[in-house]
Each structure stands twice: as C-alpha cells, then as structure tokens.
Scaffold this motif. Structure first.
Motif, short mmCIF file in Angstrom:
data_model
loop_
_atom_site.label_atom_id
_atom_site.label_comp_id
_atom_site.label_asym_id
_atom_site.label_seq_id
_atom_site.Cartn_x
_atom_site.Cartn_y
_atom_site.Cartn_z
N LEU A 179 0.83 -1.20 0.00
CA LEU A 179 0.00 0.00 0.00
C LEU A 179 0.87 1.26 0.00
O LEU A 179 1.83 1.36 0.77
CB LEU A 179 -0.90 -0.01 1.24
N HIS A 180 0.51 2.21 -0.86
CA HIS A 180 1.19 3.50 -0.92
C HIS A 180 0.14 4.61 -0.91
O HIS A 180 -0.96 4.44 -1.44
CB HIS A 180 2.03 3.63 -2.20
N TRP A 181 0.49 5.77 -0.34
CA TRP A 181 -0.42 6.91 -0.38
C TRP A 181 0.36 8.21 -0.21
O TRP A 181 1.49 8.22 0.29
CB TRP A 181 -1.48 6.81 0.72
N LEU A 183 -3.01 6.20 5.89
CA LEU A 183 -4.01 5.36 5.23
C LEU A 183 -3.63 3.93 5.59
O LEU A 183 -2.67 3.37 5.05
CB LEU A 183 -3.98 5.57 3.72
N ASP A 184 -4.35 3.37 6.54
CA ASP A 184 -3.95 2.09 7.11
C ASP A 184 -4.40 0.91 6.27
O ASP A 184 -5.55 0.82 5.85
CB ASP A 184 -4.52 1.95 8.52
N ILE A 189 -11.30 8.40 3.06
CA ILE A 189 -10.17 7.94 2.26
C ILE A 189 -9.84 8.94 1.15
O ILE A 189 -8.68 9.08 0.74
CB ILE A 189 -10.49 6.55 1.67
N GLY A 190 -10.86 9.66 0.68
CA GLY A 190 -10.67 10.59 -0.42
C GLY A 190 -9.74 11.75 -0.11
O GLY A 190 -9.33 12.48 -1.02
N HIS A 191 -9.40 11.96 1.16
CA HIS A 191 -8.51 13.06 1.51
C HIS A 191 -7.05 12.76 1.13
O HIS A 191 -6.22 13.68 1.10
CB HIS A 191 -8.59 13.35 3.01
N VAL A 196 -8.25 -4.63 4.41
CA VAL A 196 -9.05 -3.44 4.66
C VAL A 196 -8.19 -2.19 4.56
O VAL A 196 -7.05 -2.17 5.03
CB VAL A 196 -9.69 -3.51 6.07
N LEU A 197 -8.75 -1.13 3.97
CA LEU A 197 -8.14 0.20 3.98
C LEU A 197 -8.97 1.09 4.89
O LEU A 197 -10.20 1.02 4.88
CB LEU A 197 -8.15 0.83 2.59
#
Length: 352
Positions: A189-191, A202-203, A275-277, A266-267
C-alpha cells in the motif's frame, strides 16, 4: 456501528457516507434517520451538526434530505435465501422478478422469464454488471448454483428460486490451486499525504477469521506475533520529505493453520474523515514470486467518501487452495476502532 442517538446497531450504509458538511472534521455518529430528525427539530435558518459547532448550508441540508429520501432498501445478506417463495405443484415459477446481491450491497433486479437456466443467469449478470461468467460464484440458501444438474442444464427452479428471492453473487477474482503453490502473499500500500500537507495514515489491515469468528489482526500496531511467525505487517514507513506513506503485509498461505479460513484486507483513514482526503493512494495484492501478477484490482477512488473499505477476501477453498474474492464494501471504523469494520465483515456472510 451503533448510532449514538437511537443506540441501535446499524449497517454502515445507514449512516451518512461522509462528513455532513465540509466544516466537520469527523464521521457522523448519527445514523441518517436520526440526523434528519435532529435537523428537522432545529431552527431552519441555522441548522448545525449535532456533534460539533459546524453550521450546514441550505444546500448541504437539502443534499442530506435527498440522500435520506433515496436511501436504498437495506438488504440483510445473512437472510438471503431463507424466505422461501410459494412454489407451484409443478415446481416451476416462470414469471416475476428476483434479485442478485453483491457483497458490497449492490442489488440488481432480473426477470425470471429471461433467466430460466443458471447459464442464462450468468450471461445476463455479465451483460448488466460486466462480471465474467468464470468469476461468478452464485449462492442461494447456502447452496452454490451449478450450471448442470443431473446431466442437464441447471434451472432456477431446481433451487426453488422465485419472485422476490435474493441470490448472492460472489466475484472470484483469482483461484489459487495446489499446483500453483502460492506461498507468500503480499499486500503493498502507498499513499500521499492529504492536500494540507499534514502527516496522516491510510492504514492497511488484515483481519483473519476462522469461519465466522474473528481470530486476529495485523496492522500498524500489531505487526508480528512471535507465536505465529507466518504473517508480518511492516508498520508505518513514512517519508516526510516526499509526503508519502507505505505499508506492507506479507502472509505465508501454506503455513497458516487450517482453522484460518479468511483473510480480509481493509483500507481505512486514520485522522482524515474519509479515504478521499489522501493523494494518489494505490495498492497491490500479489504473489511474492510473481510480483507483476496482481491478484486483486480495485479503484480506491470508489471509496473516496468512506472512512474504510473492505477491499477483498482471500478465502480458503480446500486443502492448499484459496480464492481471492472481490468485496469493495464501504464501512465506518478504522485501525483505532475495528468494531464497525467487523460488523461490515459479518454482513458479508462469507464464512468458510
């Protein structure tokens, strides 16, 4: 998730999908029904969030009222197939409508006239939902629908599917067979940090189940269990210079106890309300030996207005065999509060 007003456990879809106003910095703890009731009781010239001082604009109030007016019928996935239709003496029902329900709650209505056989049903599901026939797993009353029954084409009437019935559609993205010997599964996962530049998380979490019983979780805080060395979470890997975050979960499927039947990935958003932030979030689920072969694809932007999303489930299908199943179910909750996420997983009724 329990509504703080009516004190009842509600589905995540019964709550506002995001903050009720851009000025709120929290997810609503009021279900949509109670929120609308609260707003109606307030002064029409200055309606505010019942949980913080934020004032709602007339447009925001109207949007909430419209969301309530158009709120879809709540489907209890656990009861799918338990209400039996009245079957004629000849065992055939040829008219009326029935429903196909996905794990994320999406419902599609189909006619019995056009879907007399299971093969026809698969074809029409493909036309309406673009789900390949080979990836469709259809369940009714706890039984998987088969294309052939007693060496003839299987019919809906073989399973007593009639008007008003709900058939569950499980999308199997990938079958992991014994021959493939997939040993190490990786969730990567990357963010990017939110637009304001502040560090946020973002877990990526993995919740393990034994049937319908929660077993244990792996997340930023629970990265490793010495007594169970076959899974590991990297924890937070933050690059403040680039304003990027990274997490990685590795699981040795061939070493998992037989009791473990599902791994839910799960995210969830930590500080930000949705999440959209986060900027340009992305993830990959793959076999460590074949990193270019993705086992699950999901456009995270679909969950932009949700605090969490259950991306997929890796479900045991037999000795040494697993299935990667698409879920895409929105949920409240995060890595600090898994209760709403566990409720959402329970609503999927996807037990081994």
């Amino acid at each position: 998730m329990k509504c703080v007003q009516c004190k009842q456990e509600k589905l995540s879809k019964e709550f506002p999908p995001s903050t009720i106003t851009e000025r709120c910095q929290h997810i609503s703890s009021y279900c949509l029904r109670c929120l609308i009731a609260q707003l109606k009781d307030q002064n029409k010239t200055q309606r505010k969030c019942p949980e913080c001082p934020a004032i709602l604009t007339p447009q925001e109030v109207k949007a909430l009222e419209l969301a309530w007016d158009k709120a879809p019928f709540k489907i209890d996935v656990n009861s799918i197939g338990k209400i039996q239709p009245i079957i004629p003496d000849n065992g055939n029902i040829t008219t009326g409508e029935f429903h196909v329900v996905m794990l994320n709650g999406q419902k599609t209505t189909l006619s019995l006239e056009e879907n007399k056989t299971i093969i026809a049903l698969r074809s029409n599901i493909f036309k309406k939902l673009q789900v390949n026939q080979a990836k469709q797993k259809l369940i009714y009353n706890g039984v998987e629908l088969q294309d052939t029954v007693d060496r003839r084409p299987g019919n809906l009437s073989d399973y007593k599917i009639g008007p008003g019935c709900h058939v569950q559609l499980i999308v199997v993205l990938y079958n992991i067979t014994r021959a493939e010997a997939l040993k190490s599964l990786v969730f990567d996962l990357h963010w990017g940090y939110p637009a304001n530049g502040s560090q946020d998380y973002l877990d990526g979490s993995c919740l393990l189940y034994a049937g319908d019983t929660f077993w244990r979780k792996y997340d930023y805080a629970s990265v490793y269990y010495p007594s169970f060395p076959h899974m590991k979470h990297s924890g937070d890997m933050m690059d403040n210079a680039k304003k990027e975050g990274h997490q990685r979960i590795a699981a040795k499927l061939d070493q998992l106890p037989q009791d473990v039947t599902q791994l839910y990935f799960v995210l969830s958003s930590w500080k930000s309300p949705t999440i959209g932030h986060f900027k340009t979030p992305s993830f990959k689920l793959y076999d460590e030996a074949q990193p270019d072969k993705e086992l699950c694809t999901y456009t995270i932007q679909q969950a932009a207005n949700s605090q969490a999303v259950i991306l997929c489930c890796v479900s045991r299908a037999g000795e040494g065999m697993w299935q990667v199943i698409q879920v895409g179910k929105f949920s409240a909750g995060n890595a600090n509060d898994y209760d709403p996420i566990e409720i959402s997983i329970g609503e999927c009724a996807l037990h081994g």
